[in-house]
Design an enzyme around this catalytic site. Structure first.
Site, PDB file in Angstrom:
ATOM      1  CG  LEU A   1      -1.916  -1.195   1.213  1.00 54.04           C
ATOM      2  CD1 LEU A   1      -2.446  -1.503   2.602  1.00 54.04           C
ATOM      3  CD2 LEU A   1      -3.056  -0.866   0.253  1.00 54.04           C
ATOM      4  N   PRO A   2       0.272   2.429  -0.325  1.00 50.38           N
ATOM      5  CG  PRO A   2      -1.052   3.954  -1.491  1.00 50.38           C
ATOM      6  CD  PRO A   2      -1.114   2.626  -0.792  1.00 50.38           C
TER       7      PRO A   2
ATOM      8  CB  THR B   1       7.986   2.315   2.193  1.00 56.17           C
ATOM      9  OG1 THR B   1       8.652   1.450   1.285  1.00 56.17           O
ATOM     10  CG2 THR B   1       9.011   3.089   3.016  1.00 56.17           C
TER      11      THR B   1
ATOM     12  CE  LYS C   1      12.059   1.723   0.677  1.00 59.01           C
ATOM     13  NZ  LYS C   1      12.537   1.437  -0.657  1.00 59.01           N
TER      14      LYS C   1
ATOM     15  CE  LYS D   1       5.710   6.020   1.744  1.00 61.43           C
ATOM     16  NZ  LYS D   1       5.412   4.705   1.222  1.00 61.43           N
TER      17      LYS D   1
HETATM   18  P1  NAD Z   1       0.951   2.651  -5.973  1.00 55.13           P
HETATM   19  O1  NAD Z   1       0.312   3.900  -5.522  1.00 55.13           O
HETATM   20  O2  NAD Z   1       1.222   2.426  -7.416  1.00 55.13           O
HETATM   21  O3  NAD Z   1       0.096   1.375  -5.466  1.00 55.13           O
HETATM   22  C1  NAD Z   1      -0.597   1.330  -4.251  1.00 55.13           C
HETATM   23  C2  NAD Z   1      -1.944   0.672  -4.513  1.00 55.13           C
HETATM   24  O4  NAD Z   1      -2.677   0.576  -3.282  1.00 55.13           O
HETATM   25  C3  NAD Z   1      -2.818   1.460  -5.483  1.00 55.13           C
HETATM   26  O5  NAD Z   1      -3.230   0.613  -6.551  1.00 55.13           O
HETATM   27  C4  NAD Z   1      -4.005   1.910  -4.626  1.00 55.13           C
HETATM   28  O6  NAD Z   1      -5.227   1.984  -5.343  1.00 55.13           O
HETATM   29  C5  NAD Z   1      -4.036   0.824  -3.569  1.00 55.13           C
HETATM   30  N1  NAD Z   1      -4.724   1.212  -2.349  1.00 55.13           N
HETATM   31  C6  NAD Z   1      -4.603   2.369  -1.654  1.00 55.13           C
HETATM   32  N2  NAD Z   1      -5.412   2.336  -0.569  1.00 55.13           N
HETATM   33  C7  NAD Z   1      -6.048   1.142  -0.589  1.00 55.13           C
HETATM   34  C8  NAD Z   1      -7.008   0.531   0.257  1.00 55.13           C
HETATM   35  N3  NAD Z   1      -7.475   1.143   1.345  1.00 55.13           N
HETATM   36  N4  NAD Z   1      -7.458  -0.703  -0.064  1.00 55.13           N
HETATM   37  C9  NAD Z   1      -6.987  -1.326  -1.164  1.00 55.13           C
HETATM   38  N5  NAD Z   1      -6.076  -0.799  -2.018  1.00 55.13           N
HETATM   39  C10 NAD Z   1      -5.612   0.418  -1.720  1.00 55.13           C
HETATM   40  O7  NAD Z   1       2.296   2.532  -5.132  1.00 55.13           O
HETATM   41  P2  NAD Z   1       3.561   1.620  -5.473  1.00 55.13           P
HETATM   42  O8  NAD Z   1       4.513   2.386  -6.317  1.00 55.13           O
HETATM   43  O9  NAD Z   1       3.091   0.275  -5.908  1.00 55.13           O
HETATM   44  O10 NAD Z   1       4.238   1.540  -4.021  1.00 55.13           O
HETATM   45  C11 NAD Z   1       3.698   0.709  -3.012  1.00 55.13           C
HETATM   46  C12 NAD Z   1       4.610   0.800  -1.807  1.00 55.13           C
HETATM   47  O11 NAD Z   1       5.940   0.362  -2.164  1.00 55.13           O
HETATM   48  C13 NAD Z   1       4.775   2.223  -1.244  1.00 55.13           C
HETATM   49  O12 NAD Z   1       4.803   2.147   0.152  1.00 55.13           O
HETATM   50  C14 NAD Z   1       6.112   2.684  -1.817  1.00 55.13           C
HETATM   51  O13 NAD Z   1       6.738   3.642  -0.994  1.00 55.13           O
HETATM   52  C15 NAD Z   1       6.884   1.378  -1.844  1.00 55.13           C
HETATM   53  N6  NAD Z   1       7.956   1.331  -2.846  1.00 55.13           N
HETATM   54  C16 NAD Z   1       7.721   1.751  -4.116  1.00 55.13           C
HETATM   55  C17 NAD Z   1       8.744   1.712  -5.072  1.00 55.13           C
HETATM   56  C18 NAD Z   1       8.524   2.176  -6.496  1.00 55.13           C
HETATM   57  O14 NAD Z   1       9.521   2.322  -7.227  1.00 55.13           O
HETATM   58  N7  NAD Z   1       7.287   2.391  -6.917  1.00 55.13           N
HETATM   59  C19 NAD Z   1      10.020   1.222  -4.710  1.00 55.13           C
HETATM   60  C20 NAD Z   1      10.217   0.754  -3.411  1.00 55.13           C
HETATM   61  C21 NAD Z   1       9.167   0.816  -2.478  1.00 55.13           C
END
Ligand code: NAD
Length: 313
Positions: free
Chosen positions: A82-83, A113, A188, A263
């Site tokens: 999740l975000p 994260t 992290k 973030k």
């Molecule tokens: P994203 O925003 O693409 O995906 C998050 C998903 O969660 C979305 O599809 C959103 O609709 C869903 N969501 C939000 N609230 C929800 C709820 N209450 N119920 C169900 N679904 C819900 O984010 P991401 O890029 O996939 O990142 C996810 C996590 O990984 C974050 O914490 C981010 O910091 C971490 N991260 C991301 C990256 C990257 O390069 N994107 C790298 C390392 C770590």
């Protein structure tokens, strides 16, 4: 699967191999992680607030759930991606959250994260419901999620870490136990604190050297065999033209978004405040990324922070 006690390792012969997994959060990272779990023979039950994300995974062979608590029904393990912290609290907590519906003994893995304090609190709440929970944030970005080469930094009991490994190995290559619950998040965010500061330092040094008349490529080659060398200078240099195949070579598209770095720095600031620990360069780095985002660069790779020192080429 045998349920009924806290912990992932309920039975040493009861491996989490080819089991049914609930997965909530099908975004940039979660969707490719799900595809890798399907490829490795796991059955999946998935949910996201975005219906299109659920449909895409259902077309790939997953079962669609109608809510997060519905997603935890009848599964052998449950994963979230999740975000940030409020989303994790919302999904697990409350009268209608996942923890209100989960069967005791179901292993819970949060890969988002988030701040270490939230990770520890949610893990305690899970324990009160008879479930072991590990925090397992990742590095490696979308490319690592697609290629199943993510690094997982895991906080939780050692036996729960060992038991969760077969699932994490379907999505990543390096699976590292960082200690007690919350420590995966500590690893992290503290790594990203150092990365943000070194990226800004590299951007500042590279642009000053160029302004003072040096060829950036020559300067980078000196730095990279001298004491200023770091990952941002030798592998991910932000100055355009110094390296190929990095975001700086393609207008800072792709890579790790500046808003995601912002973030993580905000999580660092919260954690440092709670620990009464001085955050000198980290606080400044957070403000620099805040301004960078306000300037409209949040969607670009985080190495674009160099645009605070020079115009886009
Ligand atoms: P994203 O925003 O693409 O995906 C998050 C998903 O969660 C979305 O599809 C959103 O609709 C869903 N969501 C939000 N609230 C929800 C709820 N209450 N119920 C169900 N679904 C819900 O984010 P991401 O890029 O996939 O990142 C996810 C996590 O990984 C974050 O914490 C981010 O910091 C971490 N991260 C991301 C990256 C990257 O390069 N994107 C790298 C390392 C770590």
């Amino acid at each position: 699967m045998v349920r009924g006690c806290v912990g992932f390792a309920r039975d040493p012969y009861d491996d989490l191999v080819e089991v049914k997994i609930g997965f909530v959060g099908l975004g940039h990272m979660g969707a490719p992680m799900c595809r890798n779990l399907l490829r490795q023979g796991h059955a999946l039950r998935v949910y996201d607030v975005v219906p299109g994300a659920v449909r895409a995974l259902a077309e790939a062979g997953a079962e669609a759930a109608v809510s997060a608590p519905d997603c935890v029904r009848g599964v052998d393990a449950f994963v979230t991606m999740l975000p940030s912290s409020p989303h994790v609290r919302a999904v697990y907590g409350g009268a209608e959250g996942v923890l209100s519906k989960v069967a005791p003994g179901t292993p819970l893995i949060d890969c988002s994260t988030i701040d270490p304090l939230t990770a520890r609190e949610v893990a305690m709440d899970a324990k009160a419901k008879g479930c072991a929970m590990i925090d397992a944030p990742v590095s490696g970005g979308v490319a690592g999620a697609e290629a199943a080469t993510l690094t997982f930094m895991v906080g939780g009991d050692a036996r729960d870490f060992e038991a969760a490994k077969p699932i994490l190995q379907c999505m990543g290559k390096n699976i590292v136990h960082c200690g007690a619950p919350g420590n995966g998040q500590v690893a992290k965010i503290c790594n990203n604190l150092m990365l943000a500061i070194e990226m800004i330092a590299t951007a500042e040094g590279m642009t000053l050297a160029a302004k003072l008349g040096m060829d950036p490529k020559v300067f980078a080659s000196i730095v990279n065999t001298s004491s200023g060398r770091c990952w941002s200078s030798d592998t991910y240099n932000p100055f355009p033209g110094v390296l190929e195949n990095v975001p700086a070579a393609r207008g800072y598209a792709g890579g790790f978004g500046a808003d995601l770095m912002l973030k993580d720095l905000t999580l660092v600031a919260d954690a440092a405040k709670a620990a009464a620990h001085p955050l000198l360069l980290g606080a400044l780095a957070q403000q620099i990324y805040q301004k960078h985002s306000a300037d409209g660069h949040g969607g670009k790779d985080f190495s674009s922070v160099i645009l605070q020192y020079m115009k886009a080429p």
